[in-house]
Design a protein around this motif. Structure first.
Motif, PDB file in Angstrom:
ATOM      1  N   ILE A  38     -34.334 -37.690   1.448  1.00  0.00           N
ATOM      2  CA  ILE A  38     -34.463 -36.863   2.656  1.00  0.00           C
ATOM      3  C   ILE A  38     -34.664 -37.780   3.856  1.00  0.00           C
ATOM      4  O   ILE A  38     -35.424 -38.742   3.782  1.00  0.00           O
ATOM      5  CB  ILE A  38     -35.664 -35.908   2.528  1.00  0.00           C
ATOM      6  CG1 ILE A  38     -35.439 -34.954   1.362  1.00  0.00           C
ATOM      7  CG2 ILE A  38     -35.860 -35.142   3.802  1.00  0.00           C
ATOM      8  CD1 ILE A  38     -36.475 -33.876   1.291  1.00  0.00           C
ATOM      9  N   THR A  39     -33.972 -37.467   4.936  1.00  0.00           N
ATOM     10  CA  THR A  39     -34.177 -38.188   6.191  1.00  0.00           C
ATOM     11  C   THR A  39     -35.100 -37.376   7.067  1.00  0.00           C
ATOM     12  O   THR A  39     -34.878 -36.176   7.252  1.00  0.00           O
ATOM     13  CB  THR A  39     -32.850 -38.378   6.935  1.00  0.00           C
ATOM     14  OG1 THR A  39     -31.897 -38.877   6.010  1.00  0.00           O
ATOM     15  CG2 THR A  39     -33.000 -39.329   8.086  1.00  0.00           C
ATOM     16  N   ILE A  40     -36.149 -38.022   7.615  1.00  0.00           N
ATOM     17  CA  ILE A  40     -37.065 -37.291   8.486  1.00  0.00           C
ATOM     18  C   ILE A  40     -36.341 -36.983   9.776  1.00  0.00           C
ATOM     19  O   ILE A  40     -35.772 -37.867  10.413  1.00  0.00           O
ATOM     20  CB  ILE A  40     -38.323 -38.112   8.799  1.00  0.00           C
ATOM     21  CG1 ILE A  40     -38.935 -38.615   7.497  1.00  0.00           C
ATOM     22  CG2 ILE A  40     -39.301 -37.270   9.575  1.00  0.00           C
ATOM     23  CD1 ILE A  40     -39.595 -37.545   6.697  1.00  0.00           C
ATOM     24  N   LYS A  41     -36.393 -35.702  10.189  1.00  0.00           N
ATOM     25  CA  LYS A  41     -35.713 -35.332  11.429  1.00  0.00           C
ATOM     26  C   LYS A  41     -36.695 -35.364  12.574  1.00  0.00           C
ATOM     27  O   LYS A  41     -37.899 -35.376  12.398  1.00  0.00           O
ATOM     28  CB  LYS A  41     -35.104 -33.936  11.286  1.00  0.00           C
ATOM     29  CG  LYS A  41     -33.985 -33.895  10.305  1.00  0.00           C
ATOM     30  CD  LYS A  41     -32.989 -32.794  10.674  1.00  0.00           C
ATOM     31  CE  LYS A  41     -32.111 -32.486   9.487  1.00  0.00           C
ATOM     32  NZ  LYS A  41     -32.793 -31.745   8.449  1.00  0.00           N
TER      33      LYS A  41
END
Lengths: 823, 71
Positions: B65-68
């Motif tokens: 997951i990429t932190i938005k």
């Protein structure tokens, strides 16, 4: 036994029956059988010209009545104010069977003739009156407009008079005319004139033509008639002008008249005298009033006549349709002159023979005769028609499977299994809880409002959806289940249980977190930890592709096994050994093996072993390209096992070709060819062909059979591979559906999710409505139709090719309920 | 619970349900359709659940997951 009740597994058992029907009771018998809808009549007079059949006279009479009914129906439809037609279930029935039947039909004939002649006469008189009215209105306009011309000219009259007085003495003719003139202010003209009306569009052309023809020796004036004339028949409007042309001399006037008539003008004789004109105007007005009254009365009479027709139209149509069918059916019978009976032959479901006998007896009682028709079963070797007894639930499924081909008589019916496999395969491609609910509710509405909707005429497209309402119901239900599996509701995930993935703490914007698996797994469906992950598709694609292959191979195996009941029923044990067994071994040894390796690879915890998890695709390909050598073994002993499987597959194909050709010639059973085939494929083949050389007198048949069998074998082998790959469409469509759903959400609602103030909320509501509409049209209807089509294709091509023989003809009984309702 | 046991447990349950469907559907005009439908539905639903469960038993990839910017 299932003989107590009909089952959808095979066609019903059909018997060929013969009916001996006395002529008096023939009409009523056929009427009764038509209401029952259980018997398909054979044509016993195939060589007879339709004009020479026995009941041609009656059919002609019925055709006349049908023509009249069609005429009424057209007249009713053409009325601008809609005429209420009393529907059939509301009309009093006309009794067309029994001793009074002939009288009823005669009365009906007379009634129809009367109505028709009255209606035609009224139509004609209405037409004539309308034309007269138009002419009178035009005359009135002409009179009025020319009055204007003359009044204007009156002003200039004095100038003209003075000029005349100065010239030579008045001619005698002028004196005569002067005496005819009365009172003051009258105009004396030497010029004569032509008046009339003409289409507004043609006036300029008219002027130019006249100018050229008469070389300018004319004076023309014209005005518009303000109100357009409406043609009652077509409703089109025409605009006309009144014109008056002054010219001198008979020759010129004749030319003018000719030109006017050729241009389509209507000429009206107008008197130069103003009083006479006024009188003519009054006369025209009076006549116009009279005609309009008559017109109105005719119109209302016609209207009441048509309304009366509308009351009984449906029952007439019904009677005419039934009588026509009855007489056409009677024409199929054979007339036995000696015994004065008609002989009929037809197919009936064996189960229904008692019902038919009861119907025959009741027909005899109704008609009042004492001699009942006799029913008698025949033995025949002809193939009966295929009849699957369906109810409103199974009808839809059976229809879509029948569209591929009617099953052979007593063959296993693929429609039975399609009741569940079709919606299920659809659901795999459509999996979304929200969309599933939408189509489930649509189907529920159609089912709950069944009675009401069945009576209406829904149109072609909506009618098709209504016909398949039970299919849509199951499609929706299964879609909810697969939606739970894919954990997808309107592109969001549900967290019904704890996710198996743990995500360590965040570091900052833009950083990537890798999940770690815990000790428990998400028990039902796809873990919500995957939702929103960057590599979501990597996992989900692999999962869905493998699932498609697994389910596809299982579906094909199931379809293949349906061959066995067919072989048993049709007493072809050879086919079990020569066709079924080799086919199933071939399928299992290659694609069943693939499925097992997929499941095995999933069950191994690769993090605990030190072997790299091998790619199954590479494994399958190298199994064929380099059998025996395995680069990354999945399990111990993989190499030799794969060789064995490969050989099994080859053996089976050879066995198929060999056995079928061999056994098909009634030799003493198949020789044991498996040992020879192991030595080499060529040898096995060569052996079979060598043996063919011995049987010279049957060489031709043997060659054909072998060729047929080779083609069949190649088709099956290639088919297996291509069909297995074809099942990947289950993955492809579900991926497309999920992506579309996600894109729709992110492009509409997502940007409006934190509404600021009233405007924000209004925008959110509007965009939500847009999202919902697009969901229904794009995701439910368009994707739904697409998935429907592909699921159907999978059934028709991939599944049916494994067992379906087809070639049957459908059972089409004489049934008044099913006959088309031609307006 | 990362074991293969649930697969077999549920298989036994579904097999029992299928047998019950085979034996206990009341005889009537729709006997065959109801019986066939129930059995195929049970089998198909089980197969799909089994495949989904087994695919996630020992996964070879982990979600990233990429932190938005928001949140």
């Amino acid at each position: 036994m299932a003989d107590d009740y009909p089952s959808l597994l095979r066609s019903e058992q059909m018997s060929l029956v013969q009916l001996f029907v006395p002529t008096e009771v023939a009409h009523d018998t056929v009427a009764e059988l038509g209401e029952l809808g259980n018997m398909q009549f054979k044509d016993l007079n195939p060589n007879v010209n339709p004009f020479q059949r026995s009941f041609v006279g009656e059919i002609r009479r019925i055709d006349e009545m049908a023509r009249r009914v069609r005429f009424f129906s057209a007249q009713l439809a053409a009325e601008k104010d809609v005429v209420p037609i009393r529907p059939l279930y509301d009309s009093a029935p006309l009794i067309t069977v029994g001793p009074r039947a002939a009288q009823t039909i005669d009365e009906l004939d007379v009634t129809l003739t009367e109505h028709e002649s009255r209606l035609v006469k009224m139509n004609e008189s209405y037409q004539t009156l309308s034309t007269r009215t138009r002419e009178l209105i035009e005359a009135k306009h002409v009179l009025r407009e020319t009055a204007v011309f003359f009044d204007r000219a009156q002003g200039q009259q004095t100038d003209i008079r003075t000029s005349f007085d100065e010239s030579s003495a008045p001619l005698l003719q002028h004196d005569d005319r002067e005496n005819q003139f009365s009172s003051v202010g009258n105009v004396q003209f030497d010029l004569e004139f032509v008046t009339g009306t003409l289409d507004r569009a043609r006036i300029p052309t008219f002027e130019r033509v006249l100018w050229r023809v008469l070389r300018g020796n004319l004076y023309m004036n014209h005005t518009d008639i303000v109100e357009p004339f409406v043609d009652p028949a077509t409703g089109s409007e025409t605009r006309k002008n009144v014109f008056i042309i002054f010219a001198h001399g008979d020759a010129l006037l004749a030319k003018i008249r000719k030109v006017a008539e050729s241009m389509g003008a209507t000429l009206y004789p107008i008197d130069a005298n103003a009083d006479k004109r006024a009188e003519a105007l009054r006369e025209v007005s009076v006549r116009l009033e009279d005609i309009e009254t008559v017109l109105y009365n005719t119109g209302s009479n016609r209207r009441s006549e048509i309304v009366k027709i509308g009351e009984s139209l449906r029952s007439w149509q019904d009677v005419v349709k039934k009588e026509k069918l009855i007489y056409e059916t009677l024409n199929l019978f054979n007339y036995d002159v000696r015994r004065k009976t008609l002989i009929a032959e037809g197919w009936v479901p064996t189960r229904d023979i008692t019902t038919i006998q009861v119907a025959l007896r009741s027909a005899t009682e109704e008609s009042g005769t004492s001699v009942p028709p006799i029913l008698h079963e025949l033995r025949t070797s002809k193939t009966p028609p295929t009849y699957h007894r369906t109810n409103k639930f199974t009808e839809g499924f059976q229809t879509i499977m029948d569209s591929y081909g009617i099953a052979a008589y007593q063959e296993i019916n693929p429609g039975l299994f399609a009741v569940v496999t079709f919606p299920f395969l659809f659901a795999i491609m459509f999996g979304d809880i929200g969309h599933g609910f939408i189509i489930l509710f649509a189907a529920l509405y159609m089912i709950l409002a069944e009675r009401k909707l069945a009576k209406q005429d829904l149109g072609e497209i909506v009618g098709q959806f209504f016909f398949g309402r039970y299919i849509i119901l199951l499609m929706g239900a299964f879609s909810i289940y697969t939606g739970l599996m894919y954990n997808d509701i309107f592109s969001k995930s549900l967290h019904l249980w704890h996710s198996g993935w743990n995500f360590p703490g965040a570091e900052g914007v833009g950083s990537k977190i890798v999940g770690t698996i815990g000790s428990h797994r998400y028990p039902f469906g796809l873990d919500p930890g995957w939702h929103g992950a960057d590599n979501n598709l990597v996992f989900v694609n692999s999962y869905k592709m493998k699932m498609s292959i697994v389910l596809g191979v299982i579906h094909m195996t199931f379809a293949l096994c349906l061959q066995v009941p067919n072989h048993i029923k049709f007493k072809r044990p050879v086919d079990i050994y020569a066709n079924f067994i080799p086919q199933i071994i071939f399928l299992m040894s290659i694609f069943g093996y693939l499925v097992i390796t997929i499941l095995y690879k999933w069950s191994v915890d690769w993090s605990q072993t030190d072997v790299k998890p091998p790619s199954l695709l590479v494994m399958l390909i190298s199994m064929f390209l380099s059998p025996g050598t395995v680069e990354e073994p999945l399990y111990r002993g993989q190499g030799p096992i794969q060789v064995v499987l490969l050989l099994l597959a080859a053996v089976c194909e050879m066995k198929k070709i060999h056995d079928q050709g061999y056994v098909g010639l009634n030799h003493e059973g198949p020789r044991d060819s498996s040992d020879e085939a192991l030595e080499g494929e060529e040898e096995g083949n060569g052996r079979a062909i060598a043996e063919a050389a011995d049987e010279e007198h049957e060489e031709h048949d043997f060659g054909e059979v072998v060729i047929h069998q080779i083609i069949h074998t190649i088709e099956f082998c290639l088919g297996c591979i291509s069909h297995t790959a074809s099942y990947l469409r289950l993955w492809a469509l579900s991926l497309a559906h999920a992506q579309l759903s996600e894109v729709l959400w992110s492009m509409t609602i997502e940007g409006f999710l934190n509404p600021a103030g009233v405007i924000g909320w209004i925008a959110l509501i509007i965009i939500s409505a847009l999202w919902f509409v697009l969901t229904i049209f794009i995701l439910c209807i368009m994707e739904g139709l697409s998935a429907f089509l592909h699921a159907l294709r999978l059934h028709w091509v991939e599944a049916n090719s494994k067992h379906f023989e087809g070639g049957g003809h459908a059972f089409t009984p004489l049934s008044f309920a099913n006959a088309e309702f031609k307006e | 619970m990362a074991s293969i046991l649930p697969v077999f447990l549920v298989l036994v349950i579904v097999a029992a349900l299928m047998t019950a469907a085979f034996l206990f559907v009341p005889k009537g005009p729709n006997h065959t359709v109801i019986r066939t439908g129930l059995m195929i539905a049970l089998a198909a639903c089980y197969l799909m659940w089994m495949v989904t469960y087994m695919a996630q038993l020992h996964p070879l990839v982990s979600p990233v997951i990429t932190i938005k910017a928001e949140d």
